[in-house]
Design a protein around this motif. Structure first.
Motif, PDB file in Angstrom:
ATOM      1  N   HIS A 131       0.839  -1.197   0.000  1.00 35.16           N
ATOM      2  CA  HIS A 131       0.000   0.000   0.000  1.00 35.16           C
ATOM      3  C   HIS A 131       0.874   1.247   0.000  1.00 35.16           C
ATOM      4  N   ALA A 132       1.881   1.265   0.883  1.00 34.53           N
ATOM      5  CA  ALA A 132       2.784   2.426   0.956  1.00 34.53           C
ATOM      6  C   ALA A 132       3.509   2.633  -0.364  1.00 34.53           C
ATOM      7  N   ALA A 133       3.951   1.526  -0.982  1.00 29.79           N
ATOM      8  CA  ALA A 133       4.667   1.630  -2.247  1.00 29.79           C
ATOM      9  C   ALA A 133       3.778   2.179  -3.348  1.00 29.79           C
ATOM     10  N   LEU A 134       2.528   1.720  -3.390  1.00 25.13           N
ATOM     11  CA  LEU A 134       1.624   2.163  -4.448  1.00 25.13           C
ATOM     12  C   LEU A 134       1.138   3.596  -4.216  1.00 25.13           C
ATOM     13  N   VAL A 135       1.097   4.029  -2.961  1.00 21.49           N
ATOM     14  CA  VAL A 135       0.818   5.445  -2.688  1.00 21.49           C
ATOM     15  C   VAL A 135       1.897   6.309  -3.336  1.00 21.49           C
ATOM     16  N   ILE A 136       3.149   5.858  -3.222  1.00 19.84           N
ATOM     17  CA  ILE A 136       4.258   6.588  -3.835  1.00 19.84           C
ATOM     18  C   ILE A 136       4.144   6.566  -5.356  1.00 19.84           C
ATOM     19  N   GLU A 137       3.758   5.413  -5.907  1.00 23.28           N
ATOM     20  CA  GLU A 137       3.582   5.344  -7.363  1.00 23.28           C
ATOM     21  C   GLU A 137       2.451   6.248  -7.833  1.00 23.28           C
ATOM     22  N   LEU A 138       1.414   6.367  -7.010  1.00 22.63           N
ATOM     23  CA  LEU A 138       0.320   7.283  -7.344  1.00 22.63           C
ATOM     24  C   LEU A 138       0.846   8.720  -7.382  1.00 22.63           C
ATOM     25  N   ALA A 139       1.744   9.037  -6.452  1.00 28.38           N
ATOM     26  CA  ALA A 139       2.373  10.366  -6.472  1.00 28.38           C
ATOM     27  C   ALA A 139       3.189  10.559  -7.742  1.00 28.38           C
ATOM     28  N   ALA A 140       3.821   9.487  -8.217  1.00 30.37           N
ATOM     29  CA  ALA A 140       4.596   9.579  -9.462  1.00 30.37           C
ATOM     30  C   ALA A 140       3.690   9.885 -10.647  1.00 30.37           C
ATOM     31  N   PHE A 141       2.510   9.247 -10.670  1.00 29.89           N
ATOM     32  CA  PHE A 141       1.539   9.551 -11.725  1.00 29.89           C
ATOM     33  C   PHE A 141       1.106  11.008 -11.652  1.00 29.89           C
ATOM     34  N   GLU A 142       0.861  11.497 -10.444  1.00 31.31           N
ATOM     35  CA  GLU A 142       0.437  12.895 -10.274  1.00 31.31           C
ATOM     36  C   GLU A 142       1.514  13.846 -10.774  1.00 31.31           C
ATOM     37  N   GLN A 143       2.761  13.533 -10.458  1.00 32.11           N
ATOM     38  CA  GLN A 143       3.868  14.379 -10.918  1.00 32.11           C
ATOM     39  C   GLN A 143       3.934  14.382 -12.442  1.00 32.11           C
ATOM     40  N   ALA A 144       3.748  13.207 -13.037  1.00 32.71           N
ATOM     41  CA  ALA A 144       3.791  13.124 -14.496  1.00 32.71           C
ATOM     42  C   ALA A 144       2.663  13.930 -15.126  1.00 32.71           C
ATOM     43  N   LEU A 145       1.491  13.885 -14.517  1.00 32.06           N
ATOM     44  CA  LEU A 145       0.360  14.653 -15.030  1.00 32.06           C
ATOM     45  C   LEU A 145       0.620  16.151 -14.925  1.00 32.06           C
ATOM     46  N   GLN A 146       1.188  16.574 -13.798  1.00 32.94           N
ATOM     47  CA  GLN A 146       1.429  17.998 -13.576  1.00 32.94           C
ATOM     48  C   GLN A 146       2.495  18.548 -14.504  1.00 32.94           C
ATOM     49  N   SER A 147       3.453  17.706 -14.865  1.00 32.75           N
ATOM     50  CA  SER A 147       4.550  18.178 -15.713  1.00 32.75           C
ATOM     51  C   SER A 147       4.415  17.671 -17.150  1.00 32.75           C
ATOM     52  N   ARG A 148       3.197  17.414 -17.551  1.00 34.66           N
ATOM     53  CA  ARG A 148       2.920  16.807 -18.862  1.00 34.66           C
ATOM     54  C   ARG A 148       3.643  17.510 -20.008  1.00 34.66           C
ATOM     55  N   SER A 149       3.614  18.807 -20.013  1.00 32.54           N
ATOM     56  CA  SER A 149       4.157  19.536 -21.162  1.00 32.54           C
ATOM     57  C   SER A 149       5.563  20.068 -20.917  1.00 32.54           C
ATOM     58  N   SER A 150       6.144  19.730 -19.731  1.00 30.80           N
ATOM     59  CA  SER A 150       7.477  20.277 -19.464  1.00 30.80           C
ATOM     60  C   SER A 150       8.455  19.200 -19.049  1.00 30.80           C
ATOM     61  N   GLN A 151       8.672  19.046 -17.744  1.00 29.83           N
ATOM     62  CA  GLN A 151       9.763  18.193 -17.281  1.00 29.83           C
ATOM     63  C   GLN A 151       9.581  16.734 -17.668  1.00 29.83           C
ATOM     64  N   PHE A 152       8.353  16.205 -17.526  1.00 29.78           N
ATOM     65  CA  PHE A 152       8.175  14.780 -17.793  1.00 29.78           C
ATOM     66  C   PHE A 152       8.492  14.434 -19.239  1.00 29.78           C
ATOM     67  N   PHE A 153       7.968  15.242 -20.155  1.00 32.20           N
ATOM     68  CA  PHE A 153       8.187  14.922 -21.558  1.00 32.20           C
ATOM     69  C   PHE A 153       9.588  15.286 -22.007  1.00 32.20           C
ATOM     70  N   ALA A 154      10.202  16.272 -21.343  1.00 36.23           N
ATOM     71  CA  ALA A 154      11.598  16.581 -21.656  1.00 36.23           C
ATOM     72  C   ALA A 154      12.471  15.406 -21.250  1.00 36.23           C
ATOM     73  N   ALA A 155      12.217  14.852 -20.066  1.00 37.40           N
ATOM     74  CA  ALA A 155      12.979  13.683 -19.588  1.00 37.40           C
ATOM     75  C   ALA A 155      12.674  12.464 -20.453  1.00 37.40           C
ATOM     76  N   ALA A 156      11.397  12.288 -20.786  1.00 33.08           N
ATOM     77  CA  ALA A 156      11.010  11.133 -21.599  1.00 33.08           C
ATOM     78  C   ALA A 156      11.643  11.194 -22.965  1.00 33.08           C
ATOM     79  N   ALA A 157      11.687  12.375 -23.521  1.00 29.20           N
ATOM     80  CA  ALA A 157      12.287  12.532 -24.849  1.00 29.20           C
ATOM     81  C   ALA A 157      13.763  12.190 -24.825  1.00 29.20           C
ATOM     82  N   GLY A 158      14.380  12.352 -23.643  1.00 26.48           N
ATOM     83  CA  GLY A 158      15.798  12.007 -23.508  1.00 26.48           C
ATOM     84  C   GLY A 158      16.014  10.554 -23.226  1.00 26.48           C
ATOM     85  N   GLY A 159      14.913   9.778 -23.123  1.00 26.59           N
ATOM     86  CA  GLY A 159      15.043   8.342 -22.926  1.00 26.59           C
ATOM     87  C   GLY A 159      15.210   7.943 -21.494  1.00 26.59           C
ATOM     88  N   ARG A 160      14.849   8.822 -20.533  1.00 28.98           N
ATOM     89  CA  ARG A 160      14.997   8.488 -19.125  1.00 28.98           C
ATOM     90  C   ARG A 160      13.882   7.582 -18.685  1.00 28.98           C
TER      91      ARG A 160
END
Length: 246
Positions: A217-246
């Motif tokens: 449960h604790a681990a998946l709470v953290i993963e849920l936070a990761a999804f939230e971060q990805a959603l919040q940074s959709r057009s900036s940091q997440f896709f910049a990092a993704a484009a770099g293959g991270r």
């Protein structure tokens, strides 16, 4: 996300300035209690910890963190003003990937941070790999990410009830729980959420005991936070990092 655990204000200022220069997202904890709150709240890719903290020894703190199955593979760097050979040996035996003496050389420390980050567990499939596999663009990806987030939030809520004793696997029904887990797995696979898939696979495998539910449960709470971060940074940091293959 880098977690910096440092109580000395001058050293903390130097290190945070360096992390900003390197463009690494980071949070700061000034003692062990704050550090434990941070690792329970959000995904951490690297821990940089002092040894001498106001409320506990740095080695004791890291032992408390790494004993949790879902946190065991977070790389740890220790940074301290003084330490004997026995302390260094114990830190490395604990699993530390680096041990740095203060005062730090900023440029050399930057190189060591980048090297340590390469040891961080994979959380997302690379953007290029996902494009090749699913043939989607960012506009298509975002709804998939939200769907995975929603499925995961539902599973986290149900595991929370089991953890708190307000429900049980039997009451919920093993078929129903399995169905929820499979929905999360399918959605996470679509968005390349590697860490989420690994965790729900363990839950679905039947090897997880009731005692494991709290950690899962604790681990998946953290993963849920990761999804939230990805959603919040959709057009900036997440896709910049993704484009770099991270």
């Amino acid at each position: 996300m880098i977690l910096l655990i440092e109580d000395d204000l001058v050293t903390c200022h130097i290190m945070t300035a360096l992390l900003k220069r390197l463009r690494h997202a980071h949070v700061v904890a000034h003692n062990g209690a704050e550090a434990l709150e941070q690792v329970a709240r959000q995904p951490i890719d690297l821990i940089i910890a002092d040894l001498m903290l106001p409320d506990m020894h740095g080695l004791e703190l890291i032992e408390q963190i790494l004993v949790r199955p879902h946190l065991q593979d977070i790389p740890v760097m220790f940074c301290t003003a003084s330490a004997d050979a026995k302390t260094v040996e114990r830190a490395l035996a604990l699993g530390a990937v680096d041990f740095v003496k203060k005062p730090i050389n900023v440029d050399a420390f930057a190189t060591r941070i980048e090297r340590a980050l390469k040891r961080a567990p994979a959380r997302w499939e690379s953007w290029r790999e996902m494009i090749k596999r699913l043939r989607v663009d960012s506009r298509t990806f975002h709804p998939l990410l939200m769907l995975a987030r929603d499925h995961l939030a539902e599973l986290v809520q149900n595991l929370g009830k089991i953890r708190e004793g307000r429900s049980s696997v039997d009451e919920m029904g093993k078929d129903e729980l399995s169905s929820r887990v499979l929905r999360v797995r399918g959605a996470a696979l679509n968005v390349g959420a590697i860490r989420t898939v690994q965790l729900v696979d363990f839950l679905w495998s039947g090897r997880a005991t009731h005692e494991d539910v709290a950690d899962l449960h604790a681990a998946l709470v953290i993963e849920l936070a990761a999804f939230e971060q990805a959603l919040q940074s959709r057009s900036s940091q997440f896709f910049a990092a993704a484009a770099g293959g991270r």
